[in-house]
Design a protein around this motif. Structure first.
Motif, short mmCIF file in Angstrom:
data_model
loop_
_atom_site.label_atom_id
_atom_site.label_comp_id
_atom_site.label_asym_id
_atom_site.label_seq_id
_atom_site.Cartn_x
_atom_site.Cartn_y
_atom_site.Cartn_z
N SER A 1 0.83 -1.20 0.00
CA SER A 1 0.00 0.00 0.00
C SER A 1 0.86 1.25 0.00
N ASN A 2 0.19 2.39 -0.10
CA ASN A 2 0.82 3.71 -0.12
C ASN A 2 1.76 3.88 1.08
N TYR B 1 0.55 6.30 3.62
CA TYR B 1 -0.63 6.00 4.45
C TYR B 1 -0.97 4.53 4.30
N LEU C 1 -4.58 0.35 6.61
CA LEU C 1 -5.93 0.04 6.15
C LEU C 1 -6.88 -0.11 7.34
N GLN D 1 -11.16 -3.87 6.04
CA GLN D 1 -10.60 -3.86 4.68
C GLN D 1 -9.42 -4.82 4.59
N VAL E 1 -9.21 -8.01 2.11
CA VAL E 1 -8.19 -8.23 1.09
C VAL E 1 -7.54 -9.61 1.27
N ARG F 1 -21.00 6.37 5.52
CA ARG F 1 -19.83 5.70 6.07
C ARG F 1 -19.08 4.92 4.99
N SER G 1 -15.21 5.29 4.01
CA SER G 1 -14.29 4.14 3.98
C SER G 1 -13.60 4.03 2.63
N ARG H 1 -10.83 6.45 2.33
CA ARG H 1 -9.66 5.97 3.06
C ARG H 1 -8.87 4.94 2.26
N VAL H 2 -9.58 3.94 1.74
CA VAL H 2 -8.85 2.88 1.02
C VAL H 2 -8.28 3.40 -0.30
N LYS I 1 -6.93 6.36 -0.54
CA LYS I 1 -5.66 6.95 -0.10
C LYS I 1 -4.62 5.84 0.17
N ASN I 2 -5.07 4.75 0.80
CA ASN I 2 -4.16 3.63 1.07
C ASN I 2 -3.54 3.09 -0.21
N MET I 3 -4.30 3.16 -1.31
CA MET I 3 -3.84 2.56 -2.56
C MET I 3 -3.42 3.60 -3.60
N CYS I 4 -3.24 4.86 -3.16
CA CYS I 4 -2.70 5.93 -4.02
C CYS I 4 -3.67 6.45 -5.09
N MET J 1 -14.85 8.12 8.95
CA MET J 1 -14.42 6.87 8.34
C MET J 1 -13.25 7.10 7.37
N ALA J 2 -13.18 8.29 6.78
CA ALA J 2 -12.12 8.55 5.79
C ALA J 2 -10.74 8.67 6.45
N VAL J 3 -10.71 9.04 7.74
CA VAL J 3 -9.44 9.24 8.47
C VAL J 3 -8.50 10.09 7.60
N HIS J 4 -7.33 9.59 7.24
CA HIS J 4 -6.38 10.41 6.48
C HIS J 4 -6.71 10.50 4.99
N GLY J 5 -7.84 9.89 4.60
CA GLY J 5 -8.28 10.02 3.21
C GLY J 5 -9.31 11.15 3.08
N ALA K 1 -17.80 -0.87 0.22
CA ALA K 1 -16.43 -0.42 0.50
C ALA K 1 -15.45 -1.58 0.38
N GLY L 1 -12.35 -1.80 -2.08
CA GLY L 1 -11.03 -2.09 -1.51
C GLY L 1 -10.32 -3.21 -2.26
#
Lengths: 245, 245
Positions: free
Chosen positions: A137-138, A141, A144, A148, A152, B18, B22, B25-26, B28-31, B52-56, B147, B151
């Motif tokens: 992953s990124n 960040y 996950l 999620q 996966v 939500r 989510s 977020r995912v 962001k996790n996957m760019c 739910m998005a947190v850092h996304g 979600a 993901g």
């Protein structure tokens, strides 16, 4: 060769009841049945958890609650632990794709271990695993959502089985490819109509028709679709002879 | 070779705030960066969604809201649609693993389309895709949480990045694919002409046009070929107005 349903999914100190419900749902989606919760920090059987589980609610209701990771692993012979980052573990981190099939290889009971939402597995908890995986992953960040991450991994495990028998029929049996003869008839008909509307002229017809043939030939046209295309041509011809006054 | 950040993630009529969070977020996790919402049935920027998005959360805040799938696809040249079950689509269903790399192969803008939580994409919505994927899962309960489905697909795309650099270019560089916007213009034009010649009637137009879209969508139509098809339509219209005496 072991069955997916023999793999225990172990959550260490999960704190989100909705996450636990979502995990029960995706377990059902991927044919897993055994959920084990080590010291959950929430009510895993709450209404919210049940709502999120949807048709996986039986898995949620049958979840085993235990007080240590060691007892969760009772009876298991292979265990893989998950982590979001390298932590100085003296064993290489692997990806889900390369490592997870190992849980299915032998006829043994095995486990896949996930840590708490906020901190992941501690080094001590990680040491219960024989192999360690990290979901690619990124790097900025990598963290996950727990459900999620479980999704996966279970998807990868489901894929690593021979699941060809489970794959839905992709094309209805009634579809039949158009015969080359029928295609040829269509091209002739099309050329005639295109000449009639002055899109084609006799001296330019061939190269244009070749482009059209290449386009249609790569579609693997079905008999039904060919019938539709000919229907359009016939209706065009009719309308040319019977213009709206 | 395209970048993952050029792929639009399109959610048609999502109803769970939500879930949308989510998904941000995912992403962001996957760019991934581009989230497009077609007629959301909830507040996609609610507090729950942001939580739910947190850092996304930046992805969530930058999400584009549009009123039709066609406008969500503006500027895209490749689109893959997702479905939980075969629906008599006469085009093979593929798995995420085999199909998704195609979105990254060429240097084009592309899209991945997901349907609403409760019903998935309708046949009409599906007909905007050129390829169709279905996540392999338990035939008795194939319906993943939205979600989770996103993901799994984004994880596959993230994984396919490295490999896709090795893919042979399948289409020579000089050929340029028709944009989905131009394709949409063609379908509108075709429908108009087919109504005019009484091949279509208003109440039967949609299912027939869906068949035609599916047929053309699977050809990876080139810009030149699209120009040819539109030329034919224009000439037909001209001839209808100027019949041979």
């Amino acid at each position: 060769m072991s069955l997916i349903s023999n793999i225990k999914i172990i959550l260490v100190e999960p704190a989100g009841d909705r996450n636990i419900g979502s995990i029960a749902r995706v377990m059902k989606n991927m044919c897993f049945t055994q959920l084990v919760l080590v010291n959950p920090k929430c009510d895993p059987f709450s209404e919210d958890a049940q709502m999120m589980a949807v048709h996986g609610v039986d898995i949620l209701k049958n979840a085993m609650v235990v007080d240590s990771l060691a007892s969760a692993l009772n009876g298991c012979q292979r265990a893989i632990a998950t982590t979001a980052r390298p932590r100085g573990i003296p064993t290489p981190l692997e990806t889900p794709r390369t490592a997870l099939g190992w849980l299915l290889e032998a006829n043994v009971t095995s486990a896949l271990i996930f840590g708490p939402e906020d901190r992941g597995l501690s080094n001590q908890e990680l040491s219960h695993g024989q192999r360690f995986i990290c979901i690619p992953s990124n790097p900025e960040y990598p963290s996950l959502n727990l459900a999620q991450a479980v999704g996966v991994c279970l998807y990868e495990l489901y894929q690593s089985q021979d699941n060809s028998q489970n794959y839905p029929e992709t094309i209805p049996e009634t579809t039949e490819l158009a015969s080359l003869e029928a295609l040829e008839g269509y091209y002739q008909h099309l050329e005639k109509v295109l000449l009639e509307v002055n899109y084609l002229y006799p001296h330019t017809a061939q190269p244009k028709m070749e482009k059209f043939r290449r386009l249609i030939n790569r579609t693997n046209l079905q008999a039904q679709e060919l019938a539709m295309l000919r229907g359009i041509l016939r209706q065009m011809e009719w309308k040319l002879k019977n213009p709206t006054p």
